[in-house]
Design an enzyme around this catalytic site. Structure first.
Site, PDB file in Angstrom:
ATOM      1  N   GLY A 128       0.846  -1.191   0.000  1.00  0.00           N
ATOM      2  CA  GLY A 128       0.000   0.000   0.000  1.00  0.00           C
ATOM      3  C   GLY A 128       0.879   1.237   0.000  1.00  0.00           C
ATOM      4  N   ASP A 174      -1.379  -7.522  -5.623  1.00  0.00           N
ATOM      5  CA  ASP A 174      -2.547  -7.665  -4.744  1.00  0.00           C
ATOM      6  C   ASP A 174      -2.099  -8.529  -3.571  1.00  0.00           C
ATOM      7  OD1 ASP A 174      -4.838  -8.393  -3.440  1.00  0.00           O
ATOM      8  OD2 ASP A 174      -5.903  -9.084  -5.226  1.00  0.00           O
ATOM      9  N   VAL A 175      -2.075  -7.954  -2.377  1.00  0.00           N
ATOM     10  CA  VAL A 175      -1.517  -8.688  -1.228  1.00  0.00           C
ATOM     11  C   VAL A 175      -2.370  -9.895  -0.832  1.00  0.00           C
ATOM     12  CG1 VAL A 175      -0.251  -6.730  -0.260  1.00  0.00           C
ATOM     13  CG2 VAL A 175      -2.628  -7.151   0.471  1.00  0.00           C
ATOM     14  N   ASN A 183       1.114  -2.644   5.276  1.00  0.00           N
ATOM     15  CA  ASN A 183       0.286  -1.438   5.441  1.00  0.00           C
ATOM     16  C   ASN A 183      -0.978  -1.463   4.584  1.00  0.00           C
ATOM     17  OD1 ASN A 183      -0.128   1.678   5.812  1.00  0.00           O
ATOM     18  ND2 ASN A 183       0.094   1.384   3.594  1.00  0.00           N
ATOM     19  N   SER A 206      -4.941  -0.763  13.638  1.00  0.00           N
ATOM     20  CA  SER A 206      -5.846   0.402  13.647  1.00  0.00           C
ATOM     21  C   SER A 206      -6.323   0.609  15.080  1.00  0.00           C
ATOM     22  CB  SER A 206      -7.050   0.099  12.748  1.00  0.00           C
ATOM     23  OG  SER A 206      -8.097   1.021  12.969  1.00  0.00           O
ATOM     24  N   TYR A 223     -14.127  -4.727   9.359  1.00  0.00           N
ATOM     25  CA  TYR A 223     -12.840  -4.023   9.466  1.00  0.00           C
ATOM     26  C   TYR A 223     -12.235  -4.254  10.858  1.00  0.00           C
ATOM     27  CZ  TYR A 223      -9.488  -0.114   9.221  1.00  0.00           C
ATOM     28  OH  TYR A 223      -8.348   0.666   9.232  1.00  0.00           O
ATOM     29  N   ALA A 273     -12.805  -6.736  12.878  1.00  0.00           N
ATOM     30  CA  ALA A 273     -12.366  -8.135  12.976  1.00  0.00           C
ATOM     31  C   ALA A 273     -11.018  -8.318  12.289  1.00  0.00           C
ATOM     32  CB  ALA A 273     -13.415  -9.052  12.352  1.00  0.00           C
ATOM     33  N   ILE A 318      -5.974   9.588  10.759  1.00  0.00           N
ATOM     34  CA  ILE A 318      -4.895  10.080   9.897  1.00  0.00           C
ATOM     35  C   ILE A 318      -5.541  10.559   8.598  1.00  0.00           C
ATOM     36  CG2 ILE A 318      -2.650   9.537   8.871  1.00  0.00           C
ATOM     37  CD1 ILE A 318      -2.682   8.891  11.881  1.00  0.00           C
TER      38      ILE A 318
HETATM   39  P1  NDP Z   1      -5.426   4.670   1.711  1.00  0.00           P
HETATM   40  O1  NDP Z   1      -6.796   4.260   1.289  1.00  0.00           O
HETATM   41  O2  NDP Z   1      -4.978   6.062   1.495  1.00  0.00           O
HETATM   42  O3  NDP Z   1      -4.356   3.681   1.067  1.00  0.00           O
HETATM   43  C1  NDP Z   1      -4.567   2.303   1.101  1.00  0.00           C
HETATM   44  C2  NDP Z   1      -3.408   1.634   0.407  1.00  0.00           C
HETATM   45  O4  NDP Z   1      -3.626   0.210   0.411  1.00  0.00           O
HETATM   46  C3  NDP Z   1      -3.294   2.049  -1.056  1.00  0.00           C
HETATM   47  O5  NDP Z   1      -1.937   2.151  -1.374  1.00  0.00           O
HETATM   48  C4  NDP Z   1      -3.917   0.883  -1.790  1.00  0.00           C
HETATM   49  O6  NDP Z   1      -3.381   0.678  -3.073  1.00  0.00           O
HETATM   50  C5  NDP Z   1      -3.462  -0.266  -0.903  1.00  0.00           C
HETATM   51  N1  NDP Z   1      -4.221  -1.472  -1.148  1.00  0.00           N
HETATM   52  C6  NDP Z   1      -5.562  -1.659  -1.017  1.00  0.00           C
HETATM   53  N2  NDP Z   1      -5.884  -2.916  -1.358  1.00  0.00           N
HETATM   54  C7  NDP Z   1      -4.717  -3.532  -1.699  1.00  0.00           C
HETATM   55  C8  NDP Z   1      -4.400  -4.835  -2.127  1.00  0.00           C
HETATM   56  N3  NDP Z   1      -5.334  -5.784  -2.298  1.00  0.00           N
HETATM   57  N4  NDP Z   1      -3.105  -5.129  -2.381  1.00  0.00           N
HETATM   58  C9  NDP Z   1      -2.141  -4.187  -2.255  1.00  0.00           C
HETATM   59  N5  NDP Z   1      -2.380  -2.943  -1.848  1.00  0.00           N
HETATM   60  C10 NDP Z   1      -3.675  -2.616  -1.572  1.00  0.00           C
HETATM   61  O7  NDP Z   1      -5.354   4.272   3.250  1.00  0.00           O
HETATM   62  P2  NDP Z   1      -4.444   4.795   4.471  1.00  0.00           P
HETATM   63  O8  NDP Z   1      -3.137   5.261   3.985  1.00  0.00           O
HETATM   64  O9  NDP Z   1      -5.282   5.669   5.294  1.00  0.00           O
HETATM   65  O10 NDP Z   1      -4.302   3.423   5.269  1.00  0.00           O
HETATM   66  C11 NDP Z   1      -3.115   2.649   5.321  1.00  0.00           C
HETATM   67  C12 NDP Z   1      -3.284   1.606   6.416  1.00  0.00           C
HETATM   68  O11 NDP Z   1      -3.518   2.257   7.671  1.00  0.00           O
HETATM   69  C13 NDP Z   1      -4.469   0.669   6.191  1.00  0.00           C
HETATM   70  O12 NDP Z   1      -4.116  -0.627   6.601  1.00  0.00           O
HETATM   71  C14 NDP Z   1      -5.544   1.243   7.116  1.00  0.00           C
HETATM   72  O13 NDP Z   1      -6.455   0.257   7.491  1.00  0.00           O
HETATM   73  C15 NDP Z   1      -4.691   1.744   8.269  1.00  0.00           C
HETATM   74  N6  NDP Z   1      -5.320   2.776   9.078  1.00  0.00           N
HETATM   75  C16 NDP Z   1      -5.640   4.016   8.559  1.00  0.00           C
HETATM   76  C17 NDP Z   1      -6.194   4.981   9.381  1.00  0.00           C
HETATM   77  C18 NDP Z   1      -6.558   6.355   8.893  1.00  0.00           C
HETATM   78  O14 NDP Z   1      -7.139   7.139   9.679  1.00  0.00           O
HETATM   79  N7  NDP Z   1      -6.260   6.725   7.656  1.00  0.00           N
HETATM   80  C19 NDP Z   1      -6.468   4.708  10.806  1.00  0.00           C
HETATM   81  C20 NDP Z   1      -6.097   3.394  11.233  1.00  0.00           C
HETATM   82  C21 NDP Z   1      -5.535   2.481  10.398  1.00  0.00           C
HETATM   83  P3  NDP Z   1      -4.154   1.178  -4.406  1.00  0.00           P
HETATM   84  O15 NDP Z   1      -4.234   2.674  -4.323  1.00  0.00           O
HETATM   85  O16 NDP Z   1      -3.256   0.673  -5.482  1.00  0.00           O
HETATM   86  O17 NDP Z   1      -5.501   0.518  -4.373  1.00  0.00           O
END
Ligand code: NDP
Length: 255
Positions: A13, A58-59, A85, A137, A150, A152, A183
């Site tokens: 991500g 795709d993870v 992430n 999270s 989410y 879970a 964030i």
């Molecule tokens: P964003 O939605 O901004 O980014 C999510 C990232 O995950 C993107 O790079 C996306 O890639 C990638 N992604 C989604 N699905 C896949 C997949 N199947 N394989 C590979 N990559 C994937 O989210 P955030 O930056 O806000 O979140 C990052 C992490 O932090 C997440 O795990 C989220 O749950 C966690 N989090 C975020 C919070 C917040 O307030 N923002 C709070 C708590 C936790 P692409 O763009 O290519 O789809």
């Protein structure tokens, strides 16, 4: 700082949001960085950093995850640090929550972290050690409304972190997790919009503003706030820390 010079870091991500901030931080500290995500834009994100490559992955797909770590090894000789992430969220009342959304969320957030940890551990054992950091999270501490899938998945990430930390402790591999709070990223924009509609008549940004008032520090976090803790956990200063889940949330949740 050059704490991570000669080290290679995988960030899933990594193309935007918290993941890109993590990649930037490691890059600033001298690391080789491998950014992985689903969309093509990961290539442009990687091109904006020195010593970085992008991999479309795709993870939730085991073969793609193996390919990701193969690509990292091919480019930089091996992986020292892996940051799980990648994550997704949807928000729905229980009667509307589809099995498809449940499965997709568990697949990316929990299974995706598992597959990356599994592949990284296999290679780190051969390399003599490494550091794994999983992004959980605040919802790994307390489930919020309308997101049982989410919550879970993120409780799952925390449990997996503890279990793996015990299994690989003697392999010179540490496994820790981070709980970001609020964030400001695309994910939070979605949360603000959808929760905002479901929880009341909130205009754009208003739900977030009201939740931020519950944070003792009275501000949302940044990707850089999260990245700073990850860099610490990935550094030698954290060699004696494993199996921990650390909140980075301005004091929102104290546990
Ligand atoms: P964003 O939605 O901004 O980014 C999510 C990232 O995950 C993107 O790079 C996306 O890639 C990638 N992604 C989604 N699905 C896949 C997949 N199947 N394989 C590979 N990559 C994937 O989210 P955030 O930056 O806000 O979140 C990052 C992490 O932090 C997440 O795990 C989220 O749950 C966690 N989090 C975020 C919070 C917040 O307030 N923002 C709070 C708590 C936790 P692409 O763009 O290519 O789809």
């Amino acid at each position: 700082m050059t704490r991570f010079q000669g080290k290679t870091v995988v960030v899933t991500g990594g193309n935007k949001g918290i993941g890109f901030a993590i990649a930037q931080r490691f890059s600033d500290e001298g690391a080789n960085v491998v950014l992985a995500s689903v969309e093509e834009q990961v290539m442009a994100a990687a091109a904006s950093l020195p010593r970085a490559i992008g991999v479309i992955c795709d993870v939730a797909d085991k073969a793609a995850v193996v390919g990701l770590y193969d690509a990292a090894e091919e480019a930089f000789g091996g992986v020292d640090i892996s940051v799980q992430n990648a994550g997704i969220i949807t928000i729905a009342k229980i009667e509307d929550l589809s099995e498809r959304d449940w499965d997709a969320t568990m697949d990316v957030n929990a299974k995706g972290a598992f597959l990356c940890c599994q592949e990284a551990i296999r290679r780190m054992r051969q390399r003599g050690g490494g550091k794994l950091i999983n992004i959980a999270s605040g919802q790994a501490r307390a489930g919020f409304i309308y997101t049982p899938h989410y919550a879970a998945s993120k409780f799952g990430v925390m449990g997996m972190t503890q279990s793996l930390a015990k299994e690989v402790a003697l392999d010179n591999i540490t496994v820790n997790a981070i709980c970001p709070g609020i964030i400001k990223t695309d994910m939070w924009d979605y949360n603000d919009r959808v929760w905002g509609k479901m929880l009341g008549d909130y205009g754009p940004g208003e739900l977030m503003d009201s939740w931020v008032q519950n944070i003792p520090m009275k501000r949302a976090g940044s990707g850089a706030d999260v990245a700073a803790m990850i860099a610490f956990l990935a550094s030698n200063d954290a060699d004696y820390i494993t199996g921990q889940t650390i909140n980075v949330d301005g004091g929102l949740i104290m546990s």
